[in-house]
Write an enzyme that holds these catalytic residues in place. Sequence first.
Site, PDB file in Angstrom:
ATOM      1  N   HIS A 107     136.555  42.273  89.941  1.00 23.73           N
ATOM      2  CA  HIS A 107     135.080  42.736  90.164  1.00 23.73           C
ATOM      3  C   HIS A 107     134.624  43.341  88.969  1.00 23.73           C
ATOM      4  O   HIS A 107     133.404  43.666  88.710  1.00 23.73           O
ATOM      5  CB  HIS A 107     134.968  43.534  91.444  1.00 23.73           C
ATOM      6  CG  HIS A 107     135.367  42.893  92.794  1.00 23.73           C
ATOM      7  ND1 HIS A 107     134.771  41.717  93.210  1.00 23.73           N
ATOM      8  CD2 HIS A 107     136.246  43.186  93.601  1.00 23.73           C
ATOM      9  CE1 HIS A 107     135.380  41.305  94.207  1.00 23.73           C
ATOM     10  NE2 HIS A 107     136.257  42.237  94.521  1.00 23.73           N
ATOM     11  N   HIS A 132     135.514  52.589  86.013  1.00 27.61           N
ATOM     12  CA  HIS A 132     135.230  51.043  85.821  1.00 27.61           C
ATOM     13  C   HIS A 132     133.754  50.946  85.476  1.00 27.61           C
ATOM     14  O   HIS A 132     132.888  52.002  85.525  1.00 27.61           O
ATOM     15  CB  HIS A 132     135.397  50.580  87.003  1.00 27.61           C
ATOM     16  CG  HIS A 132     134.606  50.879  88.252  1.00 27.61           C
ATOM     17  ND1 HIS A 132     134.976  51.800  89.070  1.00 27.61           N
ATOM     18  CD2 HIS A 132     133.226  50.547  88.472  1.00 27.61           C
ATOM     19  CE1 HIS A 132     133.756  52.119  89.957  1.00 27.61           C
ATOM     20  NE2 HIS A 132     132.694  51.396  89.634  1.00 27.61           N
ATOM     21  N   HIS A 134     129.945  48.546  85.130  1.00 27.20           N
ATOM     22  CA  HIS A 134     129.146  47.465  85.785  1.00 27.20           C
ATOM     23  C   HIS A 134     128.070  47.093  84.623  1.00 27.20           C
ATOM     24  O   HIS A 134     127.696  48.071  83.665  1.00 27.20           O
ATOM     25  CB  HIS A 134     128.127  47.982  86.726  1.00 27.20           C
ATOM     26  CG  HIS A 134     128.933  48.355  88.029  1.00 27.20           C
ATOM     27  ND1 HIS A 134     129.120  47.653  89.074  1.00 27.20           N
ATOM     28  CD2 HIS A 134     129.828  49.719  88.167  1.00 27.20           C
ATOM     29  CE1 HIS A 134     129.765  48.342  89.942  1.00 27.20           C
ATOM     30  NE2 HIS A 134     130.030  49.708  89.530  1.00 27.20           N
ATOM     31  N   HIS A 151     131.391  54.239  85.761  1.00 24.51           N
ATOM     32  CA  HIS A 151     131.379  54.910  86.951  1.00 24.51           C
ATOM     33  C   HIS A 151     132.820  55.746  87.094  1.00 24.51           C
ATOM     34  O   HIS A 151     133.734  55.144  87.062  1.00 24.51           O
ATOM     35  CB  HIS A 151     131.255  54.349  88.406  1.00 24.51           C
ATOM     36  CG  HIS A 151     130.158  53.835  88.463  1.00 24.51           C
ATOM     37  ND1 HIS A 151     129.726  52.446  89.468  1.00 24.51           N
ATOM     38  CD2 HIS A 151     128.611  54.011  88.130  1.00 24.51           C
ATOM     39  CE1 HIS A 151     128.347  52.457  89.382  1.00 24.51           C
ATOM     40  NE2 HIS A 151     127.588  53.235  88.534  1.00 24.51           N
ATOM     41  N   THR A 219     129.555  49.131  95.949  1.00 22.25           N
ATOM     42  CA  THR A 219     130.294  47.535  96.219  1.00 22.25           C
ATOM     43  C   THR A 219     130.809  47.706  97.925  1.00 22.25           C
ATOM     44  O   THR A 219     130.911  48.710  98.238  1.00 22.25           O
ATOM     45  CB  THR A 219     131.536  47.548  95.434  1.00 22.25           C
ATOM     46  OG1 THR A 219     132.599  48.714  95.602  1.00 22.25           O
ATOM     47  CG2 THR A 219     131.291  47.522  93.871  1.00 22.25           C
TER      48      THR A 219
END
Length: 272
Positions: A107, A132, A134, A151, A219
């Site tokens: 992801h 991580h 996005h 994040h 998520t």
Amino acid sequence: MIEHLDRRAFLGLTSTAVLGGLCGACSNGSHPPQPHSGNSHSSKPHWSYSGDTGPDHWASLSNAYKVCATGADQSPINIASSEIKGTSSRVTLVYRPVSATSVDNGHTLQVNVDSGCTAIVDDTRYELRQFHYHTPSDHTIDGKHRTVEWHFVHESVDKNLAVVAVLVNLGTQNTAFAEILSHPPDKNGDRLRLTSPVDVAAMMPSDLSALRYQGSLSTPPCTEGVKWIVLRSAVEMSSDQVAVVQHVLNNNDRPVQPLNGRSLQRAAVTVE
Ligand SMILES: [Zn+2]
């Protein structure tokens, strides 16, 4: 109430077997689906950012994901400057270089960090577990996406979460992310121990003005009760660095969610 198994999956503290169960069925444009790692009994259904398992369908994929549709405090949101209230609170980030492992979990590229970095929010200590990205950004600012959003996920001893969001504009190379992005894991499920400690403080923008709001995981399982601290000033990453994260997975942003009367409050962030 936050479900512990889901939380462990989100935090990336899972065993390889569980990681395989969570992400083994995940696929994206650049990575073919991987077989499960001997964990076929996993109850975690595959979710993604497009098609039949995309954000519009997350709630219907599992009872555990229902709050993705029924929750009133969901993330991300659009941050409208006109909605930011004057209330100010203090957030202290106590960061020092820590050892870390980067993981392609299907992801996103996630960096799991050893203990040593904490955030103090409303007099509660939260320990940094992982960060991580996005791309484009999860949150929008006055309706506009940024190129990337990192994040930084912190957890308290009573298992509550505080997430610091750092927005990224396209620009010059960001040396704080250099090792992570020069040697990303090759494929879904790969883990790579970084050779140098990660300097998390250097990943923050110099202008630490921020806003806070009460939201959720962005998520599945979309669990609520997450304290969000969004730094308003962006850092930069080069086009080569952005290309690296887009190669891991592009378009892994969830559409912005209704504010439903939540307040956006200013926060004064300091890094020690
Ligand atoms: Zn995230």
